[in-house]
Enzyme design. Structure first.
Site, PDB file in Angstrom:
ATOM      1  N   HIS A  72       1.068  -1.085   0.415  1.00  0.00           N
ATOM      2  CA  HIS A  72      -0.092   0.173   0.150  1.00  0.00           C
ATOM      3  C   HIS A  72       0.541   0.884   0.371  1.00  0.00           C
ATOM      4  CE1 HIS A  72      -3.756  -1.333   0.545  1.00  0.00           C
ATOM      5  NE2 HIS A  72      -3.701  -2.059   0.947  1.00  0.00           N
TER       6      HIS A  72
ATOM      7  N   LYS B  21     -14.997   7.917  -5.728  1.00  0.00           N
ATOM      8  CA  LYS B  21     -15.785   8.278  -4.789  1.00  0.00           C
ATOM      9  C   LYS B  21     -17.191   9.528  -5.112  1.00  0.00           C
ATOM     10  CE  LYS B  21     -14.448   6.488  -0.651  1.00  0.00           C
ATOM     11  NZ  LYS B  21     -13.891   6.663   0.760  1.00  0.00           N
TER      12      LYS B  21
ATOM     13  N   LYS C 243      -9.841  13.508   3.889  1.00  0.00           N
ATOM     14  CA  LYS C 243      -8.849  12.171   3.937  1.00  0.00           C
ATOM     15  C   LYS C 243      -8.227  12.569   5.485  1.00  0.00           C
ATOM     16  CE  LYS C 243      -7.583  13.861  -0.715  1.00  0.00           C
ATOM     17  NZ  LYS C 243      -6.989  12.376  -1.050  1.00  0.00           N
ATOM     18  N   ARG C 244      -7.092  11.821   5.254  1.00  0.00           N
ATOM     19  CA  ARG C 244      -6.823  11.730   6.516  1.00  0.00           C
ATOM     20  C   ARG C 244      -5.280  13.323   6.287  1.00  0.00           C
ATOM     21  NH1 ARG C 244      -5.777   7.526  10.276  1.00  0.00           N
ATOM     22  NH2 ARG C 244      -4.321   8.974  10.780  1.00  0.00           N
TER      23      ARG C 244
ATOM     24  N   THR D 146      -9.044   6.241  -3.007  1.00  0.00           N
ATOM     25  CA  THR D 146      -9.975   6.030  -3.161  1.00  0.00           C
ATOM     26  C   THR D 146     -11.770   6.581  -3.151  1.00  0.00           C
ATOM     27  OG1 THR D 146     -10.307   5.270  -1.294  1.00  0.00           O
ATOM     28  CG2 THR D 146      -9.747   3.344  -2.333  1.00  0.00           C
TER      29      THR D 146
ATOM     30  N   LYS E  90      -0.638  14.570   1.315  1.00  0.00           N
ATOM     31  CA  LYS E  90      -2.107  14.799   1.712  1.00  0.00           C
ATOM     32  C   LYS E  90      -1.870  16.897   0.290  1.00  0.00           C
ATOM     33  CE  LYS E  90      -3.867  10.273   2.509  1.00  0.00           C
ATOM     34  NZ  LYS E  90      -4.621   9.818   1.439  1.00  0.00           N
TER      35      LYS E  90
HETATM   36  C1  LIG Z   1     -12.649   6.328   0.662  1.00  0.00           C
HETATM   37  C2  LIG Z   1     -12.342   6.954   2.302  1.00  0.00           C
HETATM   38  C3  LIG Z   1     -10.732   7.330   3.050  1.00  0.00           C
HETATM   39  C4  LIG Z   1     -10.191   7.209   2.249  1.00  0.00           C
HETATM   40  O1  LIG Z   1      -9.066   8.598   1.015  1.00  0.00           O
HETATM   41  P1  LIG Z   1      -8.340   8.399   0.232  1.00  0.00           P
HETATM   42  O2  LIG Z   1      -9.035  10.288   0.261  1.00  0.00           O
HETATM   43  O3  LIG Z   1      -8.799   8.065  -0.485  1.00  0.00           O
HETATM   44  O4  LIG Z   1      -7.506   9.096   0.977  1.00  0.00           O
HETATM   45  C5  LIG Z   1     -10.146   7.270   4.095  1.00  0.00           C
HETATM   46  N1  LIG Z   1     -11.494   7.738   5.008  1.00  0.00           N
HETATM   47  C6  LIG Z   1     -12.377   7.255   5.115  1.00  0.00           C
HETATM   48  C7  LIG Z   1     -14.332   7.190   5.899  1.00  0.00           C
HETATM   49  C8  LIG Z   1     -13.128   7.158   3.573  1.00  0.00           C
HETATM   50  O5  LIG Z   1     -14.483   6.653   3.599  1.00  0.00           O
END
Ligand SMILES: *Cc1c(COP(=O)(O)O)cnc(C)c1O
Length: 869
Positions: free
Chosen positions: A404, A710, A595-596, A706, A601
């Site tokens: 990952h 979405k 995101k985190r 991911t 990022k």
């Molecule tokens: C999809 C998702 C992530 C991943 O987000 P990235 O922007 O791809 O890092 C992290 N936390 C939650 C709650 C998610 O639904």
């Protein structure tokens, strides 16, 4: 419109009798794990007649069931229960139905003797279960009506559920999307992980700072899980290795009991129901008699209590691992229990263990479960008496490993001394695996000591370390990355020696489930898609959304898209109002980054861009301001509790939010919000409301991402770098539908050095002004602004925030221009949604099944099980 038809829906949820064969048995086995018991015809006839019917799906039957649970399970009175009671009773009623199909599915897999895949993950970020389960098994409407009839609203009931936050971010959510696809596609699969008592912390914001509140998510119970007090395994830590003459044995040490907690995982429109088995640590039954003889009763009890700590808390790290002993204990604990469970299941049918790989595939979700490679070696050799060679060949055919990250600081390593202490037999086996591995490598590449060093599982140095990634590669038949660019980097940068040596490294581009992320999160968009393509089959075949594209110029479709977006923005606006008290303009451009929080990022780049936008508007005349595209910026995400710099980012974002939102001159032209406690449930509200979302990592650093998928599936456009899955999303939706900026991966190292050595100077007055403001503590105090300013100095700007800044601002300008043409914008979003088929996790899972696991879809066939085996 053509609705999905399914014989299973009628079978399962109609008032049709259960298959007669279901209980016409001569030996009823608890489908999960119970012992085979001798049987008698009479008893089984009786059981069969008692349970000849599946639970009915009509509204009165559902109401009866709910009220019964209120009275007999919750022990409350049917005349007086609140929303939470109604939620519990509803969840239990749904679970009852899932148990039927779940037992039958497991029995069916057993009788068909299928090969199963076991997905091992330290994290499963599942989100709420209720709506997902009801929609997947197709009884959402009946339950909604049933609740309405007894005075409750489904929306209120569903929001009573706590989000089980058993994951950090993308990795855990991927595991959850995969479980949904595995079930929906009828693959024989199990998920295995840990039932943490405390999941991801709850994030609150106090004076702009992140505060972490422990999340004891089980406070009010978890109606979805089933405790299996009969499914337990001992897991041994510490101790010492003894020679038995013909082999080795681990004795002494400390034994912890792993207890199984199972949750059914329903697929969409299929009878198949999978299992997610999470282990909880309990004190072992065995007692250390010496402490009792010393009279230290309380000491002995508290020592036992300590073993429960193993499954206490999810480590809130993302991409960095702290090397904590307890974390290694967690890894071994869940992997050991899982492998014992898998072997027990395999051994129910007598056949040689060398055939294990014909019935078992094990996927390692990152290196976290990699100690399983060694534990399976130990079980095969020390417990089952197999020789080294046969054991190793078997192990290599069973395991596969998903990488990952290629960030060096995020690769797991454990010190040899810790391993020797905690898992002495395993350390011995690792040394032997490495000895053989290096011997073979040295034979092929004599005189290449550097290559041996790079490929070694043990890293020389002080202290010596075990590299879990190398161990995972050596112990697996296949390694995969999670997006094309990432898999390329795994081959060329992370494991070039292994790649050249013929190790199998594949790409499996991530995906997300369109059930949760479109159908459930975005009902209005879902209805539009179904109506226009005249089927709701897209829910299980997202390629069908392609059918929208032919109508892209149709004004009705465009209007419906715009209306749906507005509705979703209003929903988010209500959340923003609740959190901040601020009312936002829903015609503004909603620009979102959730995101985190992590330096790579680059939330810092985002917030500097916001500051620049603010400054620009401030300098405008009233006339000029009329041309500004109003914008609502939403940022959310948790920083690991120990990640100091990420916490400074949060402080700055909140500071900018305070200044901008309270500037009456700015009004609706710009609003900035940090939404606390980002989790799956919040994501389901935020994502459908996006016009634009930001995925702006330094190129080469985001493995896939991911949430980018979405967001686009929900009718938004991406501003992003050429990183992770952004690259493949761009290939699919077209470059005209994405706002791309920034340096590309091959340019990064050079650019960093140029900055560092003063060979390239960033000159941008907008950036200088913003940095001066940060420096002068206009948004936050020097305790945060200091470290942030420091990170932006050319010699420190590792993530190239300043270097990518101008290119980023150009992209933001292109967004403004594009957004002004409403029709053109809507058309872009329609086309983008239509072209996202590739990013369904159904596609990803099919690739894993065919190219890595070699498993077959096995849909349940009614009347086909005997319960005889
Ligand atoms: C999809 C998702 C992530 C991943 O987000 P990235 O922007 O791809 O890092 C992290 N936390 C939650 C709650 C998610 O639904």
């Amino acid at each position: 419109m053509k609705a999905r038809t399914s014989s299973f829906r009628d079978l399962v949820h109609g008032t049709i009798s259960a298959p007669e064969s279901r209980y016409s048995v001569t030996g009823h086995t608890t489908p999960q794990d119970g012992p085979d018991s001798a049987s008698n015809e009479k008893r089984n006839k009786l059981l069969s007649s008692l349970m000849s019917q599946y639970l009915a799906r009509d509204v009165p039957a559902i109401q009866r069931q709910i009220v019964n649970h209120v009275e007999y399970t919750l022990a409350r009175t049917r005349y007086n229960f609140d929303n939470f009671g109604a939620y519990q009773a509803t969840a239990l009623s749904v679970r009852d139905r899932l148990i039927e199909s779940w037992n039958d599915t497991q029995q069916y897999f057993t009788e068909r003797d299928v090969k199963r895949v076991y997905y091992l993950s330290l994290e499963f970020l599942m989100g709420r279960y209720l709506t997902n389960a009801l929609m997947n098994i197709g009884i959402h409407n009946q339950f909604t009506d049933a609740l309405t009839g007894i005075g409750f609203k489904m929306e209120d009931i569903a929001t009573e559920e706590r989000d089980p936050g058993l994951g950090n971010g993308g990795l855990g959510r991927l595991a959850a999307c995969f479980m949904d696809s595995l079930a929906t596609l009828n693959y024989p699969a199990w998920g295995y992980g840990i039932r943490y008592k405390y999941g991801m912390f709850e994030q609150r914001i106090h004076n702009g700072h992140q505060i972490e509140i422990p999340d004891y998510w089980l406070t009010y119970g978890n109606p979805w899980e089933i405790e299996r007090l009969d499914v337990t395994y001992p897991v041994r830590f510490y101790g010492h290795v003894e020679s038995t003459g013909h082999g080795f044995k681990l004795t002494g040490g400390e034994i912890v009991r792993a207890v199984a907690y199972d949750s059914p995982i329903p697929g969409y429109d299929t009878y198949n129901t999978l299992n997610l088995r999470l282990w909880s640590a309990q004190p072992a039954k065995e007692f250390d008699l010496t402490s009792f003889s010393r009279g230290d009763y309380y000491g002995a009890v508290s020592a036992k209590e300590a073993s429960e700590k193993i499954s206490s808390v999810l480590y809130p790290n993302d991409s960095t691992d702290a090397g904590k002993e307890l974390r290694l204990k967690q890894q071994f604990f869940f992997v050991s229990a899982t492998l014992q469970d898998v072997l027990r299941r395999f051994k129910k049918v007598s056949r040689p263990l060398t055939e294990l790989h014909t019935k078992v595939a094990i996927q390692l979700n990152d290196t976290h479960p990699t100690i399983g490679v060694v534990e399976l070696m130990r079980l095969l050799m020390d417990v089952e008496g197999m020789g080294w060679t046969a054991s190793w060949e078997t192990v290599k055919k069973v395991f596969s490993y998903t990488n990952h990250t290629v960030l060096p600081e995020a690769l797991e390593k454990w010190s040899v001394s810790l391993m020797v202490k905690l898992l002495p037999r395993h350390m011995q086996i690792i040394f032997e695996i490495n000895r053989r591995h290096l011997e073979e490598t040295a034979r092929k590449y004599p005189n290449d000591g550097h290559k041996l060093q790079r490929m070694s599982i043990i890293e020389d140095g002080h202290p010596k370390m075990v590299r879990m990634a190398q161990l995972a590669v050596v112990g697996s038949h296949t390694v995969n990355g999670v997006a094309a660019i990432h898999s390329g980097l795994v081959s060329t940068r992370l494991f070039p020696d292994f790649a050249k040596d013929g190790y199998r490294i594949l790409n499996m581009t991530n995906g997300v489930t369109p059930r949760r992320w479109v159908q459930q999160a975005n009902p209005s968009l879902s209805a539009i898609i179904s109506r226009w393509i005249e089927t709701d089959e897209w829910v299980v075949n997202f390629d069908l959304a392609k059918g929208l594209e032919q109508y892209v110029n149709n004004a009705d479709l465009q209007r419906e898209f715009a209306e749906s977006k507005l509705e979703n923005k209003k929903r988010l606006a209500a959340t923003i109002k609740k959190v901040s008290g601020v009312e936002v303009n829903c015609n503004a451009l909603f620009d979102i980054q959730i995101k985190r929080i992590h330096e790579y990022k680059r939330q810092l780049l985002n917030i500097i861009g916001v500051i620049v936008r603010y400054n620009k508007i401030k300098k405008m005349s009233p006339e000029e301001r009329k041309g500004v595209v109003p914008k609502v910026v939403v940022i959310g995400g948790k920083a690991a509790a120990s990640y100091v710099q990420a916490k400074h980012f949060i402080r700055l974002i909140n500071g900018v939010s305070d200044v901008v939102n309270n500037d009456s001159e700015i009004g609706d032209l710009l609003k900035v919000f940090f939404l606390p406690n980002y989790n799956v449930t919040l994501a389901e509200t935020i994502i459908p409301a996006n016009d634009v979302s930001q995925h702006i990592s330094t190129a080469g650093m985001e493995a896939s991402g991911t949430s980018n998928m979405k967001f686009v599936m929900n009718g938004g456009l991406i501003v992003g770098t050429m990183d992770g899955a952004n690259i493949e999303i761009r290939e699919e939706v077209g470059e005209e539908n994405m706002f791309v900026f920034g340096l590309h991966t091959p340019e990064i190292d050079h650019a960093r050095n140029q900055l560092k050595y003063g060979e390239y100077k960033v000159r941008d007055d907008r950036l200088s002004e913003a940095m001066n403001q940060i420096q002068s503590n206009m948004y936050c105090g020097s305790d945060s602004s200091g470290p942030i300013m420091n990170s932006l100095q050319p010699y420190n700007d590792y993530y190239l925030v300043t270097r990518d800044f101008s290119s980023y601002m150009d992209a933001m300008d292109r967004i403004d221009e594009a957004f002004k043409d409403k029709t053109a914008w809507i058309k872009k979003t329609i086309v983008s949604v239509a072209r996202m088929g590739k990013f369904s996790s159904d596609r990803t899972i099919r690739e894993y099944a065919e190219q890595i696991w070699d498993i077959e879809a096995t849909p349940f066939i009614p009347g086909s099980i005997s319960y005889k085996s």
